[in-house]
Design an enzyme around this catalytic site. Structure first.
Site, mmCIF file in Angstrom:
data_model
loop_
_atom_site.group_PDB
_atom_site.id
_atom_site.type_symbol
_atom_site.label_atom_id
_atom_site.label_comp_id
_atom_site.label_asym_id
_atom_site.label_seq_id
_atom_site.Cartn_x
_atom_site.Cartn_y
_atom_site.Cartn_z
ATOM 1 N N PHE A 85 21.749 -26.530 20.026
ATOM 2 C CA PHE A 85 21.585 -24.924 20.818
ATOM 3 C C PHE A 85 19.920 -25.209 21.179
ATOM 4 O O PHE A 85 18.939 -24.807 19.901
ATOM 5 C CB PHE A 85 21.708 -24.218 20.543
ATOM 6 C CG PHE A 85 23.493 -24.578 20.924
ATOM 7 C CD1 PHE A 85 24.717 -24.294 22.069
ATOM 8 C CD2 PHE A 85 24.140 -23.914 19.909
ATOM 9 C CE1 PHE A 85 25.465 -24.293 22.340
ATOM 10 C CE2 PHE A 85 25.877 -24.332 19.493
ATOM 11 C CZ PHE A 85 25.657 -24.393 21.314
ATOM 12 N N LYS A 86 19.524 -25.323 22.631
ATOM 13 C CA LYS A 86 17.628 -24.958 22.700
ATOM 14 C C LYS A 86 17.360 -24.160 23.033
ATOM 15 O O LYS A 86 17.747 -23.138 23.716
ATOM 16 C CB LYS A 86 17.295 -26.302 23.890
ATOM 17 C CG LYS A 86 17.390 -27.599 23.670
ATOM 18 C CD LYS A 86 17.489 -28.666 25.080
ATOM 19 C CE LYS A 86 16.318 -28.652 25.445
ATOM 20 N NZ LYS A 86 15.759 -29.361 26.892
ATOM 21 N N ILE A 87 16.718 -23.200 22.352
ATOM 22 C CA ILE A 87 15.798 -21.575 22.018
ATOM 23 C C ILE A 87 14.532 -22.070 22.981
ATOM 24 O O ILE A 87 13.345 -22.546 22.203
ATOM 25 C CB ILE A 87 16.276 -21.463 21.538
ATOM 26 C CG1 ILE A 87 18.101 -21.154 20.984
ATOM 27 C CG2 ILE A 87 15.849 -19.833 21.471
ATOM 28 C CD1 ILE A 87 18.275 -20.621 19.957
#
Length: 337
Positions: A85-87
């Site tokens: 998951f890219k944040i």
């Protein structure tokens, strides 16, 4: 160093992963919007089945929103062991990173432009920290120094974080990433495809292939299929017409029994016209005196033919099979190999 493809174009992704050794795919909502993708969820699910590891955006105004979005995407059927998951980095972003990491999920804290941002992400347990090199350089910053500092921080402090080199604009960026020692790089397909290109490699490969063909291809496999035969009993004029029809610079003159009489070339024609005038056109072509033509067996290798061309300084060689004319090998035929 892990090698990721950076794209949302399905055709590009299929082409890239046919290589068989890419480690994963990074994508963004912006990429998807540019590709005209309307159903993001179904696209994410489709991509997850195409690639080893998929890195996708998990967005939200608060850490709880980000965690909620990540869980929602997992509920689509994504494999938590193959989904990152890219944040975007922020206080809420690094807090979300820590919450997701506590659940054993993989996180990429990206849109990193400073060492301080990278440090916060590393300390929050980020699986990946992603500086954007091309964008930083567009703003006049020393992006490579930042990436190197991030790598040094991981090694110096022992963080369990991989530095991902992103916003790759050219093949030189890939060389920079290797020299710096980053752990991961994500590259557009156009640049990925250029990484094996080199003019000297191309020249060397073509030479190897050419030399191999010369040693393995037989003469009869190389001739162009034209077998310009004329009977010795026809008039010179008709023989010239045949030569023109064949589009060849010579014809093979044969006797009634099929045996070889000789080779008549356009050079021979010019010399005869200059010496004897137009009345020679009424002569039988078989009435001329012929020297033994330069010939080669149809089953000989092209390497032997190449030696004859070089040694005898001719443009055409008569090809014989069982002693009878089989065709003509032109030097242009040889150059194709």
């Amino acid at each position: 160093m892990e090698l990721y493809l950076d794209s949302a174009n399905l055709k590009e992704i299929e082409e890239g992963f046919r290589l068989g050794f890419l480690d994963g795919l990074t994508t963004t909502p912006t990429f998807m919007q540019r590709e005209g993708i309307a159903d993001i969820d179904s696209t994410i699910v489709k991509l997850s089945k195409m690639v080893p590891v998929l890195q996708i955006e998990a967005l939200g105004n608060t850490a709880e929103d980000v965690v909620k979005e990540a869980r929602r995407q997992l509920d689509l059927g994504l494999d938590p062991k193959r989904t990152v998951f890219k944040i975007p980095v922020s206080l809420e972003g690094v807090r979300a990173c820590k919450l997701l990491r506590n659940e054993g999920l993989l996180v990429n804290v990206h849109l990193v432009y400073t060492l301080q941002q990278a440090y916060m992400a590393m300390h929050a347990g980020a699986s990946y920290v992603c500086p954007l090199v091309g964008r930083l350089q567009d703003q006049g910053h020393d992006a490579l120094a930042l990436v190197e500092q991030c790598v040094d921080a991981v090694h110096h402090y022992g963080y369990n974080t991989k530095i991902m080199f992103s916003s790759v604009r050219n093949s030189e960026h890939v060389r920079n990433a290797i020299n710096i020692g980053v752990h991961t790089i994500t590259v557009p397909l156009k640049i990925l495809k250029s990484l094996t290109d080199n003019n000297f490699t191309t020249i060397g490969t073509e030479q190897f292939l050419s030399d191999t063909r010369l040693m393995t291809v037989r003469v009869k496999e190389a001739i162009n299929g034209i077998n310009p035969l004329v009977n010795a009993g026809i008039d010179m004029k008709d023989a010239i017409v045949k030569m023109t029809e064949y589009g060849f610079g010579c014809v093979t003159v044969i006797n009634e029994d099929g045996s070889l009489k000789g080779i008549f070339t356009d050079g021979d024609l010019r010399r005869l016209l200059q010496k004897d005038g137009e009345h020679i056109l009424a002569k039988k072509i078989g009435s001329l005196d012929y020297k033994t033509p330069i010939s080669i067996d149809a089953n000989a290798l092209l390497n032997e033919a190449s030696g004859i061309f070089n040694k005898m300084n001719v443009d055409t060689i008569l090809v014989l099979e069982n002693g009878k004319p089989y065709g003509m090998l032109d030097i242009q035929d040889l150059k194709k190999y």
